[in-house]
Write a protein that holds these residues in place. Structure first.
Motif, PDB file in Angstrom:
ATOM      1  N   ILE A 410     -22.608-113.913  -3.913  1.00 31.34           N
ATOM      2  CA  ILE A 410     -23.626-114.001  -2.861  1.00 31.34           C
ATOM      3  C   ILE A 410     -24.776-113.094  -3.253  1.00 31.34           C
ATOM      4  O   ILE A 410     -24.628-111.862  -3.299  1.00 31.34           O
ATOM      5  N   ASP A 411     -25.899-113.687  -3.559  1.00 29.81           N
ATOM      6  CA  ASP A 411     -27.080-112.968  -4.031  1.00 29.81           C
ATOM      7  C   ASP A 411     -28.048-112.804  -2.862  1.00 29.81           C
ATOM      8  O   ASP A 411     -28.837-113.694  -2.560  1.00 29.81           O
ATOM      9  N   THR A 412     -28.016-111.660  -2.202  1.00 26.69           N
ATOM     10  CA  THR A 412     -28.826-111.470  -1.000  1.00 26.69           C
ATOM     11  C   THR A 412     -30.288-111.189  -1.307  1.00 26.69           C
ATOM     12  O   THR A 412     -31.096-111.080  -0.384  1.00 26.69           O
ATOM     13  N   ARG A 413     -30.627-111.062  -2.586  1.00 25.63           N
ATOM     14  CA  ARG A 413     -32.017-110.782  -2.979  1.00 25.63           C
ATOM     15  C   ARG A 413     -32.645-111.925  -3.785  1.00 25.63           C
ATOM     16  O   ARG A 413     -33.781-111.799  -4.227  1.00 25.63           O
ATOM     17  N   ASN A 414     -31.920-112.999  -3.991  1.00 27.49           N
ATOM     18  CA  ASN A 414     -32.393-114.078  -4.875  1.00 27.49           C
ATOM     19  C   ASN A 414     -32.868-113.493  -6.204  1.00 27.49           C
ATOM     20  O   ASN A 414     -33.918-113.862  -6.738  1.00 27.49           O
ATOM     21  N   HIS A 415     -32.061-112.598  -6.735  1.00 28.60           N
ATOM     22  CA  HIS A 415     -32.423-111.832  -7.926  1.00 28.60           C
ATOM     23  C   HIS A 415     -31.826-112.405  -9.208  1.00 28.60           C
ATOM     24  O   HIS A 415     -32.398-112.266 -10.285  1.00 28.60           O
ATOM     25  N   LEU A 416     -30.690-113.054  -9.080  1.00 24.80           N
ATOM     26  CA  LEU A 416     -29.969-113.542 -10.248  1.00 24.80           C
ATOM     27  C   LEU A 416     -30.410-114.944 -10.632  1.00 24.80           C
ATOM     28  O   LEU A 416     -31.012-115.668  -9.827  1.00 24.80           O
ATOM     29  N   ASP A 417     -30.095-115.328 -11.860  1.00 25.54           N
ATOM     30  CA  ASP A 417     -30.388-116.678 -12.336  1.00 25.54           C
ATOM     31  C   ASP A 417     -29.205-117.578 -11.984  1.00 25.54           C
ATOM     32  O   ASP A 417     -28.112-117.437 -12.556  1.00 25.54           O
ATOM     33  N   PRO A 418     -29.383-118.499 -11.065  1.00 28.82           N
ATOM     34  CA  PRO A 418     -28.256-119.339 -10.634  1.00 28.82           C
ATOM     35  C   PRO A 418     -27.622-120.115 -11.782  1.00 28.82           C
ATOM     36  O   PRO A 418     -26.396-120.274 -11.824  1.00 28.82           O
ATOM     37  N   LEU A 419     -28.438-120.592 -12.713  1.00 33.97           N
ATOM     38  CA  LEU A 419     -27.908-121.392 -13.817  1.00 33.97           C
ATOM     39  C   LEU A 419     -26.965-120.573 -14.691  1.00 33.97           C
ATOM     40  O   LEU A 419     -25.907-121.057 -15.120  1.00 33.97           O
ATOM     41  N   THR A 420     -27.329-119.318 -14.934  1.00 30.97           N
ATOM     42  CA  THR A 420     -26.465-118.432 -15.724  1.00 30.97           C
ATOM     43  C   THR A 420     -25.109-118.272 -15.053  1.00 30.97           C
ATOM     44  O   THR A 420     -24.061-118.309 -15.710  1.00 30.97           O
ATOM     45  N   LEU A 421     -25.110-118.114 -13.744  1.00 30.37           N
ATOM     46  CA  LEU A 421     -23.847-117.939 -13.031  1.00 30.37           C
ATOM     47  C   LEU A 421     -23.033-119.218 -13.024  1.00 30.37           C
ATOM     48  O   LEU A 421     -21.802-119.185 -13.168  1.00 30.37           O
ATOM     49  N   HIS A 422     -23.699-120.348 -12.865  1.00 30.49           N
ATOM     50  CA  HIS A 422     -22.969-121.618 -12.890  1.00 30.49           C
ATOM     51  C   HIS A 422     -22.322-121.840 -14.256  1.00 30.49           C
ATOM     52  O   HIS A 422     -21.189-122.320 -14.347  1.00 30.49           O
ATOM     53  N   ARG A 423     -23.038-121.494 -15.304  1.00 31.02           N
ATOM     54  CA  ARG A 423     -22.470-121.648 -16.642  1.00 31.02           C
ATOM     55  C   ARG A 423     -21.280-120.735 -16.873  1.00 31.02           C
ATOM     56  O   ARG A 423     -20.416-121.033 -17.707  1.00 31.02           O
ATOM     57  N   ALA A 424     -21.236-119.617 -16.135  1.00 31.00           N
ATOM     58  CA  ALA A 424     -20.100-118.701 -16.231  1.00 31.00           C
ATOM     59  C   ALA A 424     -18.935-119.150 -15.352  1.00 31.00           C
ATOM     60  O   ALA A 424     -17.903-118.467 -15.292  1.00 31.00           O
ATOM     61  N   GLY A 425     -19.109-120.277 -14.664  1.00 32.40           N
ATOM     62  CA  GLY A 425     -18.042-120.793 -13.823  1.00 32.40           C
ATOM     63  C   GLY A 425     -18.006-120.195 -12.436  1.00 32.40           C
ATOM     64  O   GLY A 425     -16.989-120.284 -11.745  1.00 32.40           O
ATOM     65  N   SER A 427     -19.575-119.572  -8.440  1.00 27.38           N
ATOM     66  CA  SER A 427     -20.224-120.272  -7.340  1.00 27.38           C
ATOM     67  C   SER A 427     -21.330-119.387  -6.786  1.00 27.38           C
ATOM     68  O   SER A 427     -21.061-118.314  -6.258  1.00 27.38           O
ATOM     69  N   TYR A 428     -22.568-119.844  -6.914  1.00 25.66           N
ATOM     70  CA  TYR A 428     -23.727-119.022  -6.537  1.00 25.66           C
ATOM     71  C   TYR A 428     -24.260-119.414  -5.167  1.00 25.66           C
ATOM     72  O   TYR A 428     -24.362-120.598  -4.838  1.00 25.66           O
ATOM     73  N   GLN A 429     -24.605-118.397  -4.366  1.00 27.06           N
ATOM     74  CA  GLN A 429     -25.279-118.647  -3.095  1.00 27.06           C
ATOM     75  C   GLN A 429     -26.360-117.592  -2.907  1.00 27.06           C
ATOM     76  O   GLN A 429     -26.087-116.389  -2.924  1.00 27.06           O
ATOM     77  N   GLY A 430     -27.598-118.052  -2.728  1.00 26.98           N
ATOM     78  CA  GLY A 430     -28.711-117.148  -2.480  1.00 26.98           C
ATOM     79  C   GLY A 430     -29.094-117.153  -1.016  1.00 26.98           C
ATOM     80  O   GLY A 430     -28.306-117.518  -0.145  1.00 26.98           O
ATOM     81  N   VAL A 431     -30.332-116.750  -0.744  1.00 27.62           N
ATOM     82  CA  VAL A 431     -30.857-116.702   0.621  1.00 27.62           C
ATOM     83  C   VAL A 431     -31.991-117.706   0.737  1.00 27.62           C
ATOM     84  O   VAL A 431     -32.974-117.647  -0.005  1.00 27.62           O
ATOM     85  N   GLY A 432     -31.840-118.671   1.640  1.00 25.57           N
ATOM     86  CA  GLY A 432     -32.884-119.658   1.843  1.00 25.57           C
ATOM     87  C   GLY A 432     -32.963-120.693   0.748  1.00 25.57           C
ATOM     88  O   GLY A 432     -33.943-121.427   0.638  1.00 25.57           O
ATOM     89  N   ARG A 433     -31.928-120.774  -0.069  1.00 28.20           N
ATOM     90  CA  ARG A 433     -31.876-121.744  -1.165  1.00 28.20           C
ATOM     91  C   ARG A 433     -30.779-122.757  -0.859  1.00 28.20           C
ATOM     92  O   ARG A 433     -29.599-122.400  -0.814  1.00 28.20           O
ATOM     93  N   PRO A 434     -31.122-124.006  -0.661  1.00 34.50           N
ATOM     94  CA  PRO A 434     -30.103-125.002  -0.307  1.00 34.50           C
ATOM     95  C   PRO A 434     -29.131-125.232  -1.452  1.00 34.50           C
ATOM     96  O   PRO A 434     -29.499-125.180  -2.625  1.00 34.50           O
ATOM     97  N   ALA A 435     -27.890-125.483  -1.107  1.00 32.48           N
ATOM     98  CA  ALA A 435     -26.839-125.668  -2.120  1.00 32.48           C
ATOM     99  C   ALA A 435     -27.148-126.818  -3.053  1.00 32.48           C
ATOM    100  O   ALA A 435     -26.804-126.787  -4.241  1.00 32.48           O
ATOM    101  N   SER A 436     -27.842-127.841  -2.563  1.00 33.50           N
ATOM    102  CA  SER A 436     -28.115-129.023  -3.383  1.00 33.50           C
ATOM    103  C   SER A 436     -29.060-128.724  -4.535  1.00 33.50           C
ATOM    104  O   SER A 436     -29.098-129.434  -5.527  1.00 33.50           O
ATOM    105  N   GLN A 437     -29.849-127.621  -4.406  1.00 30.36           N
ATOM    106  CA  GLN A 437     -30.796-127.275  -5.458  1.00 30.36           C
ATOM    107  C   GLN A 437     -30.314-126.103  -6.302  1.00 30.36           C
ATOM    108  O   GLN A 437     -30.882-125.826  -7.351  1.00 30.36           O
TER     109      GLN A 437
END
Length: 455
Positions: A410-425, A427-437
């Motif tokens: 859970i990235d409360t600052r939208n600081h991390l790169d979601p793609l990097t985390l997805h590639r690491a296997g 589950s990424y969740q930011g703030v105000g970012r819909p799961a579909s994107q």
């Protein structure tokens, strides 16, 4: 003037504001003596050791000592007795009622009454209720001494830069003593910036109004981010589009876990209490404060959902504990407020912050402090990023994934790169970012052009 040239200045208090003020004024050519009540702090500063974490402050202290323009003493009276201008940088914490506690300020002012030189100017740089400069003048009872309000607008983590490159300088005189205000303006003569000379009540209100507006802006954008999640909009694009509007701009439009620190929480409550004291209502400010508290709960809701609905016994890794990156300040940190809520539901908390080397009594009591982010992640069912330290983006997230007992980040600052985390296997969740994107964005071109966002 003294033999080195420049105005003789006493700065009372060697905290974030005081030490920055002392070091910067010395660098501008003034002769500065900075006083504090902590002998160990004074000794460290005399050795050229910075006592706060602030970029550039150590160099200012070392250079000031070497030039003879900066010195440190124990006690306000020792610093003020030969000063042309005395600057008060004293703590004004939130009192029991929410109003600013002026006990320290009033005690120091009373203690200086009989040592100030005739013609001296006393400057209040602390954040204080409207009317405090006039109160200081009454306490001094020295018609030959001017009293001026000169609020600071320094951000922790960039205080030195902010002092030397200010947006504006505000100086308000108590009574009608413009000469005192002009003398204080002279301290900043080498800086190319607008100077507003006004009355002390207006100067004091400017500081509160500015901070409370920024807090309201942050609460607003956090609520917009919440709506974005419900409506499948993306807060990154929303704030980007808002920011192009010159009436709005881009500052203080980043969503997060809530606002905190040494200023915004106490200043918002103080202005609310000030309004109440004169029979006025300020529902917008009250809503901003309530929204901020609600934001902490919304973050906890995300974590609870990510771990299956029950936090009891859940091991959670917290990355970042300070109220923002670039400072070691834990005061009113939203990270710690969220930690309290998590712990209250039975979560086991392992935390890492690059500036927190061990337990801090009264602050990190609910968190087991770990030596690295990887140690904090060991066995955790979820990772929460709470402070936007740059080093967290550079972590080996595959290594983090291998240590976790779960997959959620859970990235409360939208600081991390979601793609990097997805590639690491993960589950990424930011703030105000819909799961579909998944929060993945196309970089904005430097000069115009169309921006396309996947999804």
């Amino acid at each position: 003037m003294d033999e080195l040239g420049g105005t003789r200045v006493a700065v009372i208090g060697a905290g974030y504001v005081g030490l920055t003020t002392a070091g910067c004024l010395a660098s501008l050519g003034h002769r500065v003596v900075c006083a504090d009540v902590d002998q160990e702090k004074v000794n460290a500063l005399r050795r050229g050791e910075a006592t706060i974490r602030e970029p550039g402050i150590c160099e200012l202290v070392v250079d000031g000592l070497a030039s003879g323009r900066l010195g440190f003493v124990l006690g306000a009276r020792a610093a003020a007795s030969e000063a042309d201008i005395v600057i008060l940088c004293l703590p004004t914490p939130m009192g029991a009622t929410g109003a600013a506690d002026l006990t320290t300020l009033e005690s120091v002012v009373t203690g200086l009454r009989d040592v100030l030189l005739p013609g001296c100017v006393v400057v209040n740089k602390s954040t204080v209720p409207v009317g405090t400069a006039c109160r200081v003048a009454d306490l001094l009872d020295r018609p030959d001494v001017s009293v001026v309000s000169n609020p600071e607008f320094l951000r922790e983590g960039s205080a030195v830069h902010d002092f030397l490159h200010p947006d504006r300088i505000v100086i308000g005189s108590a009574g009608h003593d413009l000469l005192g205000a002009e003398r204080v303006a002279g301290l900043y003569g080498k800086l190319d910036t607008p100077v507003l000379l006004t009355d002390s009540a207006s100067a004091e209100m400017i500081k509160y109004a500015a901070n409370c507006y920024l807090a309201t802006r942050l609460s607003f954008v956090n609520t917009v981010a919440e709506l974005c999640e419900y409506l499948e909009a993306n807060i990154d694009d929303v704030t980007r589009g808002m920011g192009y509007d010159a009436r709005i701009g881009t500052s203080f439009l980043r969503p997060g876990p809530g606002w905190g620190g040494s200023c915004l929480p106490k200043d918002t409550v103080a202005l609310l209490r000030c309004a109440e004291s004169v029979g006025s209502d300020f529902p917008l400010l009250r809503a901003a404060i309530d929204t901020n508290a609600r934001q902490h709960g919304l973050v906890v809701d995300k974590v609870r959902k990510a771990v299956g609905g029950d936090l009891a016994g859940a091991r959670i890794a917290l990355l970042g504990l300070t109220f923002k990156a670039g400072t070691d300040d834990l005061r009113d940190s939203p990270a710690l407020a969220i930690a309290e809520l998590l712990a209250a539901e039975g979560a086991e908390l392992l935390g890492y912050d690059p500036t927190v080397n061990g337990p801090v009594a009264g602050a990190t009591d609910r968190v087991r402090i770990m030596g690295t982010a990887y140690h904090a992640a060991s066995g955790a069912v979820a990772v929460m990023l709470l402070t936007e330290w740059p080093e967290f983006r550079a972590l080996d997230w595959a290594r983090i994934a291998g240590r976790l007992g779960g997959r959620a980040v859970i990235d409360t600052r939208n600081h991390l790169d979601p793609l990097t985390l997805h590639r690491a296997g993960l589950s990424y969740q930011g703030v105000g970012r819909p799961a579909s994107q998944h929060g993945i964005q196309t970089p904005l071109p430097r000069t115009g052009g169309m921006v396309r966002t996947p999804g």
